[in-house]
Write a protein that holds these residues in place. Structure first.
Motif, PDB file in Angstrom:
ATOM      1  N   MET A  14       0.839  -1.182   0.000  1.00  0.00           N
ATOM      2  CA  MET A  14       0.000   0.000   0.000  1.00  0.00           C
ATOM      3  C   MET A  14       0.880   1.240   0.000  1.00  0.00           C
ATOM      4  N   THR A  15       0.302   2.393  -0.345  1.00  0.00           N
ATOM      5  CA  THR A  15       1.024   3.657  -0.331  1.00  0.00           C
ATOM      6  C   THR A  15       0.276   4.632   0.557  1.00  0.00           C
ATOM      7  N   GLY A  16       0.980   5.694   0.988  1.00  0.00           N
ATOM      8  CA  GLY A  16       0.350   6.700   1.806  1.00  0.00           C
ATOM      9  C   GLY A  16       0.511   6.431   3.277  1.00  0.00           C
ATOM     10  N   ALA A  17       0.287   7.485   4.078  1.00  0.00           N
ATOM     11  CA  ALA A  17       0.441   7.379   5.523  1.00  0.00           C
ATOM     12  C   ALA A  17      -0.741   6.637   6.138  1.00  0.00           C
ATOM     13  N   MET A  18      -0.466   5.903   7.197  1.00  0.00           N
ATOM     14  CA  MET A  18      -1.500   5.162   7.904  1.00  0.00           C
ATOM     15  C   MET A  18      -1.634   5.682   9.324  1.00  0.00           C
ATOM     16  N   ASP A  19      -2.835   5.549   9.874  1.00  0.00           N
ATOM     17  CA  ASP A  19      -3.084   5.793  11.299  1.00  0.00           C
ATOM     18  C   ASP A  19      -3.071   4.444  12.003  1.00  0.00           C
ATOM     19  N   LEU A  20      -2.102   4.251  12.892  1.00  0.00           N
ATOM     20  CA  LEU A  20      -1.911   2.967  13.548  1.00  0.00           C
ATOM     21  C   LEU A  20      -2.063   3.117  15.055  1.00  0.00           C
ATOM     22  N   VAL A  21      -2.778   2.180  15.663  1.00  0.00           N
ATOM     23  CA  VAL A  21      -2.914   2.129  17.118  1.00  0.00           C
ATOM     24  C   VAL A  21      -2.327   0.820  17.608  1.00  0.00           C
ATOM     25  N   PHE A  22      -1.371   0.913  18.519  1.00  0.00           N
ATOM     26  CA  PHE A  22      -0.809  -0.252  19.184  1.00  0.00           C
ATOM     27  C   PHE A  22      -1.321  -0.285  20.622  1.00  0.00           C
ATOM     28  N   ILE A  23      -1.719  -1.459  21.082  1.00  0.00           N
ATOM     29  CA  ILE A  23      -2.052  -1.665  22.492  1.00  0.00           C
ATOM     30  C   ILE A  23      -1.093  -2.742  22.985  1.00  0.00           C
ATOM     31  N   GLY A  24      -0.091  -2.320  23.753  1.00  0.00           N
ATOM     32  CA  GLY A  24       0.975  -3.242  24.108  1.00  0.00           C
ATOM     33  C   GLY A  24       1.254  -3.294  25.590  1.00  0.00           C
ATOM     34  N   LEU A  25       2.136  -4.203  25.960  1.00  0.00           N
ATOM     35  CA  LEU A  25       2.495  -4.378  27.370  1.00  0.00           C
ATOM     36  C   LEU A  25       3.054  -3.085  27.947  1.00  0.00           C
ATOM     37  N   THR A  26       4.092  -2.546  27.316  1.00  0.00           N
ATOM     38  CA  THR A  26       4.652  -1.285  27.779  1.00  0.00           C
ATOM     39  C   THR A  26       5.543  -0.676  26.713  1.00  0.00           C
ATOM     40  N   LEU A  27       5.478   0.617  26.613  1.00  0.00           N
ATOM     41  CA  LEU A  27       6.426   1.411  25.837  1.00  0.00           C
ATOM     42  C   LEU A  27       7.249   2.277  26.783  1.00  0.00           C
ATOM     43  N   SER A  28       6.645   2.622  27.913  1.00  0.00           N
ATOM     44  CA  SER A  28       7.223   3.624  28.808  1.00  0.00           C
ATOM     45  C   SER A  28       8.357   3.099  29.664  1.00  0.00           C
ATOM     46  N   SER A  29       8.412   1.782  29.909  1.00  0.00           N
ATOM     47  CA  SER A  29       9.404   1.226  30.829  1.00  0.00           C
ATOM     48  C   SER A  29      10.097   0.017  30.228  1.00  0.00           C
ATOM     49  N   SER A  30      11.417   0.054  30.236  1.00  0.00           N
ATOM     50  CA  SER A  30      12.200  -1.085  29.745  1.00  0.00           C
ATOM     51  C   SER A  30      12.587  -2.028  30.872  1.00  0.00           C
ATOM     52  N   TRP A  31      12.082  -1.776  32.078  1.00  0.00           N
ATOM     53  CA  TRP A  31      12.474  -2.551  33.246  1.00  0.00           C
ATOM     54  C   TRP A  31      11.908  -3.978  33.171  1.00  0.00           C
ATOM     55  N   GLY A  32      12.799  -4.971  33.121  1.00  0.00           N
ATOM     56  CA  GLY A  32      12.386  -6.369  33.223  1.00  0.00           C
ATOM     57  C   GLY A  32      11.606  -6.907  32.039  1.00  0.00           C
ATOM     58  N   ASN A  33      11.724  -6.281  30.864  1.00  0.00           N
ATOM     59  CA  ASN A  33      11.005  -6.797  29.701  1.00  0.00           C
ATOM     60  C   ASN A  33      11.746  -6.393  28.432  1.00  0.00           C
ATOM     61  N   GLY A  34      11.507  -7.165  27.357  1.00  0.00           N
ATOM     62  CA  GLY A  34      12.081  -6.829  26.067  1.00  0.00           C
ATOM     63  C   GLY A  34      11.098  -6.167  25.128  1.00  0.00           C
ATOM     64  N   HIS A  35       9.869  -5.974  25.602  1.00  0.00           N
ATOM     65  CA  HIS A  35       8.832  -5.395  24.743  1.00  0.00           C
ATOM     66  C   HIS A  35       9.096  -3.924  24.443  1.00  0.00           C
ATOM     67  N   ALA A  36       9.501  -3.165  25.463  1.00  0.00           N
ATOM     68  CA  ALA A  36       9.629  -1.724  25.292  1.00  0.00           C
ATOM     69  C   ALA A  36      10.628  -1.363  24.202  1.00  0.00           C
ATOM     70  N   THR A  37      11.800  -1.998  24.219  1.00  0.00           N
ATOM     71  CA  THR A  37      12.797  -1.645  23.209  1.00  0.00           C
ATOM     72  C   THR A  37      12.347  -2.067  21.816  1.00  0.00           C
ATOM     73  N   THR A  38      11.629  -3.189  21.728  1.00  0.00           N
ATOM     74  CA  THR A  38      11.097  -3.634  20.441  1.00  0.00           C
ATOM     75  C   THR A  38      10.092  -2.632  19.889  1.00  0.00           C
ATOM     76  N   TYR A  39       9.150  -2.210  20.730  1.00  0.00           N
ATOM     77  CA  TYR A  39       8.150  -1.239  20.291  1.00  0.00           C
ATOM     78  C   TYR A  39       8.791   0.110  19.972  1.00  0.00           C
ATOM     79  N   ARG A  40       9.731   0.536  20.783  1.00  0.00           N
ATOM     80  CA  ARG A  40      10.349   1.850  20.565  1.00  0.00           C
ATOM     81  C   ARG A  40      11.015   1.925  19.192  1.00  0.00           C
ATOM     82  N   ALA A  41      11.771   0.905  18.861  1.00  0.00           N
ATOM     83  CA  ALA A  41      12.461   0.908  17.565  1.00  0.00           C
ATOM     84  C   ALA A  41      11.466   0.879  16.414  1.00  0.00           C
ATOM     85  N   LEU A  42      10.448   0.018  16.529  1.00  0.00           N
ATOM     86  CA  LEU A  42       9.463  -0.118  15.457  1.00  0.00           C
ATOM     87  C   LEU A  42       8.655   1.153  15.271  1.00  0.00           C
ATOM     88  N   LEU A  43       8.180   1.722  16.370  1.00  0.00           N
ATOM     89  CA  LEU A  43       7.340   2.908  16.281  1.00  0.00           C
ATOM     90  C   LEU A  43       8.130   4.120  15.799  1.00  0.00           C
TER      91      LEU A  43
END
Length: 370
Positions: A1-30
């Motif tokens: 597809m082309t053009g900008a998209m509006d995306l909503v993620f509902i995830g474990l955490t973006l705000s804290s990298s403490w004790g999880n690998g989710h935050a760094t994964t989401y931060r890089a992707l977003l």
């Protein structure tokens, strides 16, 4: 597809990298999605554990918002969810089944699941103990994005009736993970939260070599390790290492250790974000063995299950092979496994907003007619 998209993620955490690998994964992707022109909102459950240890308050690449309950998510963010071109719910979201049901009722665009823990998820589904996803919900998703590739994708479709399963591996932000040029401080290091199924490998591939090589320096960074563990005197412990310090941490190691959870070894094709981060810093990696590893890194990685092999590798003072492996692994990551690659893959998998909404309208029309 082309053009900008509006995306909503509902995830474990973006705000804290403490004790999880989710935050760094989401931060890089977003961050990569934003750089490519897409508009991103991340919704995170406001829980005390992460609220007390946040290391990202106001990202400049997405809207970060918090909710305290499923009812608040439904009430306060209904418009965001309904108008999004795609809504992506992640693994380990608190009250995940209720969140998924709520989003399924509201979303008009693509509805997807991003499983950053696929082998663990499947083991939990088998035992009936998955707290963030119910088996009947899997067919609700337009796409099941999986941390794990290979045969697991076929299993998701055949056993759990996923409409579509696509590998979306973790990745690395090359602007934040690169060689720093600092001199080595440790001969071998490891970064990871304590996990009972990883600990025997850590014992075998780092702690035992440390005992055999008292003149060498080792380090283990990560929280939740039991006080009962007897660390050799030449093993330095770091309780928590913020992402901003990761590149320096990897760059100061002669070699770094990758240890994989048992469920992920069994499934194969499950590279961790730490593996990509270390390689991007040019640090040669020693890893346990699992299917798919060589397809991702070729011969640019040491693979072993034996303490003696680690001792032999660390005994080589010149490190000619190590430097070659580190350079080769970095080139592979930059060519295939950056966050920019993943963002393009994600958007490429998603249908256009018009296609998604047309399909949903047709489905609802068919249901009304029946």
């Amino acid at each position: 597809m082309t053009g900008a998209m509006d995306l909503v993620f509902i995830g474990l955490t973006l705000s804290s990298s403490w004790g999880n690998g989710h935050a760094t994964t989401y931060r890089a992707l977003l961050r990569a999605l934003d750089a490519q022109g897409h508009r991103v909102t991340f919704l995170e459950r406001d829980v005390p554990w992460y609220a007390s240890s946040r290391d990202l308050e106001e990202p400049d690449y997405c809207r970060l918002r918090y909710y305290e309950s499923v009812d608040e998510l439904r009430r306060s963010y209904r418009r965001n969810i309904a108008q999004a071109d795609a809504v992506i719910v992640g693994s380990y979201v608190p009250e995940g089944p209720a969140v998924i049901d709520a989003v399924a009722d509201i979303a008009d665009g693509q509805f997807c699941f991003y499983d950053i823990d696929t082998p663990v998820t499947l083991a939990k589904l088998e035992s009936g103990e998955c707290e963030y996803l119910a088996p009947p919900q899997i067919p609700l998703f337009d796409i099941y994005f999986s941390f794990t590739g290979g045969p697991t994708l076929t299993r998701l479709k055949r056993q759990y009736r996923a409409r579509r399963a696509e590998a979306l591996y973790c990745a690395v932000d090359p602007d934040r993970y690169a060689p720093t040029g600092e001199p080595p401080k440790w001969d071998l290091g490891y970064l990871g939260t304590y996990s009972p199924d990883r600990q025997p490998t850590l014992e075998r591939l780092l702690i035992e070599p440390a005992r055999q090589m008292p003149e060498r320096r080792f380090v283990v960074a990560g929280p939740q390790y039991p006080t009962s563990i007897r660390w050799p005197e030449n093993v330095e412990r770091i309780e928590h290492l913020p992402p901003a310090q990761h590149a320096s941490f990897y760059s100061r190691q002669r070699y770094t250790l990758n240890v994989t959870r048992a469920d992920m070894i069994a499934a194969g094709w499950s590279p961790s974000v730490r593996l990509f981060e270390a390689a991007a810093c040019g640090t040669p990696v020693i890893s346990d063995a699992w299917a798919g590893l060589e397809s991702l890194f070729g011969g640019d990685i040491h693979v072993t299950t034996r303490s003696d092999d680690v001792v032999r590798i660390l005994s080589n003072e010149e490190d000619i092979v190590g430097r070659r492996l580190g350079s080769g692994a970095r080139e592979r990551v930059l060519a295939r496994h950056t966050a920019q690659h993943r963002a393009r893959e994600l958007v490429g998998y998603l249908a256009s907003p018009v296609e998604a909404r047309t399909r949903k309208a047709e489905k609802e029309s068919a249901g009304t007619a029946a």
